[in-house]
Design an enzyme around this catalytic site. Structure first.
Site, PDB file in Angstrom:
ATOM      1  N   SER A 200     130.431   7.594 111.090  1.00 45.91           N
ATOM      2  CA  SER A 200     130.286   6.455 111.992  1.00 45.91           C
ATOM      3  C   SER A 200     129.162   5.523 111.500  1.00 45.91           C
ATOM      4  O   SER A 200     129.242   5.006 110.393  1.00 45.91           O
ATOM      5  CB  SER A 200     130.034   6.959 113.423  1.00 45.91           C
ATOM      6  OG  SER A 200     130.164   5.908 114.357  1.00 45.91           O
ATOM      7  N   ASP A 332     141.455   4.310 115.925  1.00 43.98           N
ATOM      8  CA  ASP A 332     140.051   4.444 116.330  1.00 43.98           C
ATOM      9  C   ASP A 332     139.724   3.367 117.361  1.00 43.98           C
ATOM     10  O   ASP A 332     139.720   2.173 117.051  1.00 43.98           O
ATOM     11  CB  ASP A 332     139.148   4.288 115.104  1.00 43.98           C
ATOM     12  CG  ASP A 332     137.695   4.643 115.377  1.00 43.98           C
ATOM     13  OD1 ASP A 332     137.218   4.353 116.489  1.00 43.98           O
ATOM     14  OD2 ASP A 332     137.037   5.183 114.476  1.00 43.98           O
ATOM     15  N   HIS A 361     138.036   8.163 117.208  1.00 48.00           N
ATOM     16  CA  HIS A 361     136.746   7.987 116.542  1.00 48.00           C
ATOM     17  C   HIS A 361     136.091   9.341 116.336  1.00 48.00           C
ATOM     18  O   HIS A 361     135.576   9.965 117.265  1.00 48.00           O
ATOM     19  CB  HIS A 361     135.836   7.075 117.365  1.00 48.00           C
ATOM     20  CG  HIS A 361     134.563   6.734 116.648  1.00 48.00           C
ATOM     21  ND1 HIS A 361     134.546   6.036 115.455  1.00 48.00           N
ATOM     22  CD2 HIS A 361     133.257   7.018 116.931  1.00 48.00           C
ATOM     23  CE1 HIS A 361     133.306   5.889 115.044  1.00 48.00           C
ATOM     24  NE2 HIS A 361     132.502   6.480 115.913  1.00 48.00           N
TER      25      HIS A 361
END
Length: 415
Positions: A200, A332, A361
């Protein structure tokens, strides 16, 4: 794709050939079963955030405090075997927060010792996360216990029960801490191979770092998972749908406010920022608001979107000269998929991108509620090490067309 060669033995290997030979999960068109109740990106993401999976991948860490050149301190958590883990009462002078259960500090007379020939994976976590996150522990546990690697996690400043000593936290473009960590590890282990993986926001840091390092990179292979490739577009994406606007963004902003509040006594030592904290911290409702008031100003930008446009990691993919694997889910709901760097990847043979139709995600839970990406990622790291690094294969730069290093400013930011 970039080929690694040994002309003496007529050996030619690419990342794709490793995948085709050893890693069916990453092969084009492959499929994996997922539970019916996790069939959407939203459900995968929510499930990942709701459960910490404390009973799985119980990793034991020893924390090594890094002394950054600007006077800051960083927490590098090194995975150690359970049998050698012994809780110590020692606490470094500037570290005031109580560590979690399976953590302890290196004592002043204790050396960070390991076999210099063993490969090491360095992991960077996501926004407000840390080495305790389940998505980190699953990777660290698997790579250490199943593949013979060593692993460590570089916690961003102030994260995972670490204390800050300067009035600054971190952002997606701030890579000097990674640089210092890699150099420190290299000074202690002159012979080992380093692998770098980011998740991320940590993926954004890894991509920016490798682009900034270019030909000088000391990383054998990079991996980025769920990277928000265009920070501005990801911000728009969060705000343009109901769940993002009223669930994800407020939840992420709440975590940012909580993290900031826990270090407010030090952060307010910056007089220019102190008034901003007083006026706006308790009213922040979105990630963009937080970045606009605090992150951007902390790192010398005027607004959130100036930071987003400058810090977007796809800007630096043209400069990457380290083999890099990208993994993003097309569903996502947090970073989106509209701005995936297809063109940048196509023109840089050092980079390979894999996309999945499902995963959310940093979810990617399979039918057994295990994280689907862990085994193939670890397998690729292992095979790259054994089939390329250990065989002393070198990249065949002469046979590929490399992109021109772009004119977009790649200088590191200065606080």
């Amino acid at each position: 794709p970039l080929t690694f060669i040994d002309n003496k033995y007529d050996t030619h290997v690419t990342i794709k050939t490793l995948i085709d030979k050893y890693i069916p999960e990453f092969q084009h068109g492959s499929t994996s079963l997922i539970p019916p109740f996790l069939c959407s990106g939203h459900m995968q993401t929510i499930f990942s955030s709701m459960f910490t999976f404390e009973n799985k991948h119980q990793v034991y860490y020893k924390r090594w405090i890094l002394n950054y050149p600007d006077g800051g301190e960083g927490a590098l958590d090194i995975c150690v075997p359970k049998l050698s883990f012994k809780k110590s009462s020692y606490v470094p002078i500037n570290q005031t927060k109580q560590l979690l259960e399976r953590y302890t500090y290196f004592t002043p007379d204790e050396q960070f010792e390991s076999t210099d020939s063993k490969p090491m994976l360095i992991v960077l976590h996501g926004l407000t996360g840390g080495s305790n996150e389940s998505y980190v522990r699953s990777l660290v546990d698997t790579i250490c216990n199943n593949y013979g690697f060593e692993a460590c996690v570089l916690n961003s400043r102030g994260c995972c029960q670490s204390s800050i000593t300067t009035p600054s936290l971190y952002c997606g473009l701030w890579t000097d801490d990674i640089r210092h960590c890699v150099k420190e590890l290299r000074s202690r282990f002159p012979n080992r191979k380093f692998f770098l993986l980011g998740v991320s926001l940590g993926a954004s840091m890894v991509a920016n770092y490798l682009g900034q390092e270019g030909d000088n990179s000391d990383i054998s292979l990079g991996v980025v998972l769920g990277n928000p490739w265009d920070l501005a577009e990801s911000s728009y994406h969060l705000e343009r749908n109901i769940i993002g606007k009223y669930a994800y963004s407020p939840a992420l902003a709440k975590n940012l406010v909580k993290l900031t509040s826990s270090h407010l006594d030090v952060l307010k030592k910056n007089p220019e920022m102190a008034k901003l904290y007083t006026d706006h911290l308790n009213s922040v409702k979105t990630v963009e608001q937080f970045d606009n008031y605090f992150t951007s100003r902390m790192f010398g930008f005027n607004t959130s979107f100036e930071y987003y446009r400058h810090g977007t990691s796809s800007n630096r993919l043209y400069n990457v000269r380290t083999p890099l694997l990208i993994l993003n889910a097309l569903d996502d709901p947090i970073v989106g998929s509209e701005s995936l760097p297809y063109r940048e990847v196509q023109c840089n043979p050092f980079i390979m991108m894999i996309t999945t139709t499902r995963g959310g995600h940093i979810g990617w839970f399979d039918v057994n509620l295990e994280r689907w990406y862990v085994k193939p990622v670890c397998e690729l790291l292992h095979k790259f090490y054994t089939d390329i690094c250990m065989q002393n294969l070198i990249p065949d730069i002469q046979s590929v067309s490399l992109p021109k290093k772009n004119s977009f400013k790649v200088d590191r930011i200065v606080i």
